[in-house]
Scaffold this active site. Structure first.
Site, PDB file in Angstrom:
ATOM      1  N   ASP A 263      -0.244  -5.442  -3.240  1.00  0.00           N
ATOM      2  CA  ASP A 263      -1.595  -4.914  -3.453  1.00  0.00           C
ATOM      3  C   ASP A 263      -1.621  -3.399  -3.604  1.00  0.00           C
ATOM      4  O   ASP A 263      -2.435  -2.710  -2.966  1.00  0.00           O
ATOM      5  CB  ASP A 263      -2.532  -5.349  -2.326  1.00  0.00           C
ATOM      6  CG  ASP A 263      -3.975  -5.472  -2.822  1.00  0.00           C
ATOM      7  OD1 ASP A 263      -4.198  -6.172  -3.821  1.00  0.00           O
ATOM      8  OD2 ASP A 263      -4.871  -4.852  -2.227  1.00  0.00           O
TER       9      ASP A 263
ATOM     10  N   HIS B 212      -6.506  -6.846   1.292  1.00  0.00           N
ATOM     11  CA  HIS B 212      -5.505  -5.832   0.968  1.00  0.00           C
ATOM     12  C   HIS B 212      -4.182  -6.084   1.681  1.00  0.00           C
ATOM     13  O   HIS B 212      -3.119  -6.048   1.059  1.00  0.00           O
ATOM     14  CB  HIS B 212      -6.069  -4.460   1.333  1.00  0.00           C
ATOM     15  CG  HIS B 212      -5.212  -3.295   0.960  1.00  0.00           C
ATOM     16  ND1 HIS B 212      -4.557  -3.182  -0.251  1.00  0.00           N
ATOM     17  CD2 HIS B 212      -4.905  -2.153   1.669  1.00  0.00           C
ATOM     18  CE1 HIS B 212      -3.888  -2.035  -0.292  1.00  0.00           C
ATOM     19  NE2 HIS B 212      -4.079  -1.407   0.861  1.00  0.00           N
TER      20      HIS B 212
ATOM     21  N   SER C 224       0.825  -1.197   0.000  1.00  0.00           N
ATOM     22  CA  SER C 224       0.000   0.000   0.000  1.00  0.00           C
ATOM     23  C   SER C 224       0.873   1.266   0.000  1.00  0.00           C
ATOM     24  O   SER C 224       1.676   1.447  -0.907  1.00  0.00           O
ATOM     25  CB  SER C 224      -0.976  -0.042   1.183  1.00  0.00           C
ATOM     26  OG  SER C 224      -2.046   0.835   0.979  1.00  0.00           O
TER      27      SER C 224
END
Length: 303
Positions: free
Chosen positions: A148, A283, A124
């Site tokens: 992700d 995620h 992220s």
């Protein structure tokens, strides 16, 4: 239910070993830190006594302990860094925790603690920061694994319902909670597929108690709505094109942060990219599927 009031950040390692059904693991763990010329402290967790092979960069609202399970399974020398404004690292007066600002700070930290690291693994916000570091200081990035995230992930997040954002939704929620249990329950509520005990442990790493007895997050207020920050994330597409190191993108199969369109754009800009999907993960792939993520990182390093 475990009581986390008597807290030592490394005590939980034995719990994770048991949960992951690993053979008894003895790893040297220590917290290290450095101070830059602006007086900002950057803190990190070092795994092993050898020079780190792996650099871990966590996502927004997380901290270095996000990587504990993956680091245990991977069993390589590593350093997991608390991003500015997170964990035990300093908060910035300007609250600029963009990939551009993070990269300026963390490149020097990596050069100090892990100059010969074989891979940077970023999830992220940490992945976006890794992209920027690869463009800014390519000599520090021999391989890069994005967990992700693409430069389009921020835009995707802005269109999602809170239920689809998982723990990221907590960033826009309350800062303070009347008790640790209330804080943990909030996190469990947005992570229904993750074991509650693991979520509670993660919250304890990410929380601190105030003088009045209430609890608050260890991370600073993160400016999610600033249009200037959005422009900076869009600019990271050009940085993706500049990456010279081998690149792997690991998608969470149950996550909506990386769209198929963004994957196609990554492939267009980096034709040699390796893309993997961990079907059972959301995620935070490192939290949902540490065995699978560690296996992918290990294979990527060896091949």
């Amino acid at each position: 239910m475990k009581d986390y009031s008597d807290y030592n950040e490394f005590d939980a390692v034995s719990e994770i070993v048991a949960e992951l059904e690993l053979a008894q693991v003895t790893r040297h763990l220590e917290r290290v830190s450095c101070t830059n010329i602006s007086g900002e402290i950057i803190s990190a967790i070092k795994w092993g006594t050898a020079e780190p092979e792996v650099v871990f960069l966590h996502g927004a609202g997380q901290n270095a302990h996000s990587w504990d399970a993956t680091a245990l399974v991977l069993a390589r020398s590593a350093i997991a860094i608390d991003l500015p404004g997170h964990g035990h690292s300093s908060w910035r007066e300007d609250q600029d925790y963009s990939p551009h600002q993070n990269a300026e700070i963390l490149a020097d930290v990596i050069a100090q603690f892990a100059p010969a690291a074989q891979i940077i693994v970023g999830m992220s916000l940490g992945g976006s920061t890794a992209v920027r570091i690869a463009a800014l200081r390519p000599e520090l990035v021999r391989k890069i694994c994005l967990v992700d995230v693409t430069p389009g992930a921020r835009k995707a997040a802005q269109t999602m319902a809170a239920a689809s954002r998982g723990s990221v939704a907590l960033i826009a929620g309350p800062r303070n909670y009347p008790s640790f249990d209330a804080m943990a329950d909030a996190a469990i509520g947005v992570n229904p597929k993750r074991a509650p005990a693991a979520t509670r442990r993660g919250v304890r790493h990410n929380a601190r108690q105030l003088a009045n007895g209430s609890w608050t997050w260890r991370y600073d207020r993160l400016d999610q709505g600033n249009p200037a920050r959005a422009v900076q994330f869009d600019e990271l597409w050009e940085d993706v094109s500049k990456i010279k190191a081998p690149l792997m993108l690991v998608r969470g199969g149950k996550s909506k942060f990386v769209t198929d369109e963004d994957e196609r754009e990554m492939r267009r800009r980096q034709p040699g990219i390796r893309v993997e999907v961990v079907a059972q993960a959301g995620h935070s792939v490192q939290n949902y599927a540490p065995h699978a993520l560690a296996a992918l990182i290990d294979d990527f390093l060896l091949n």
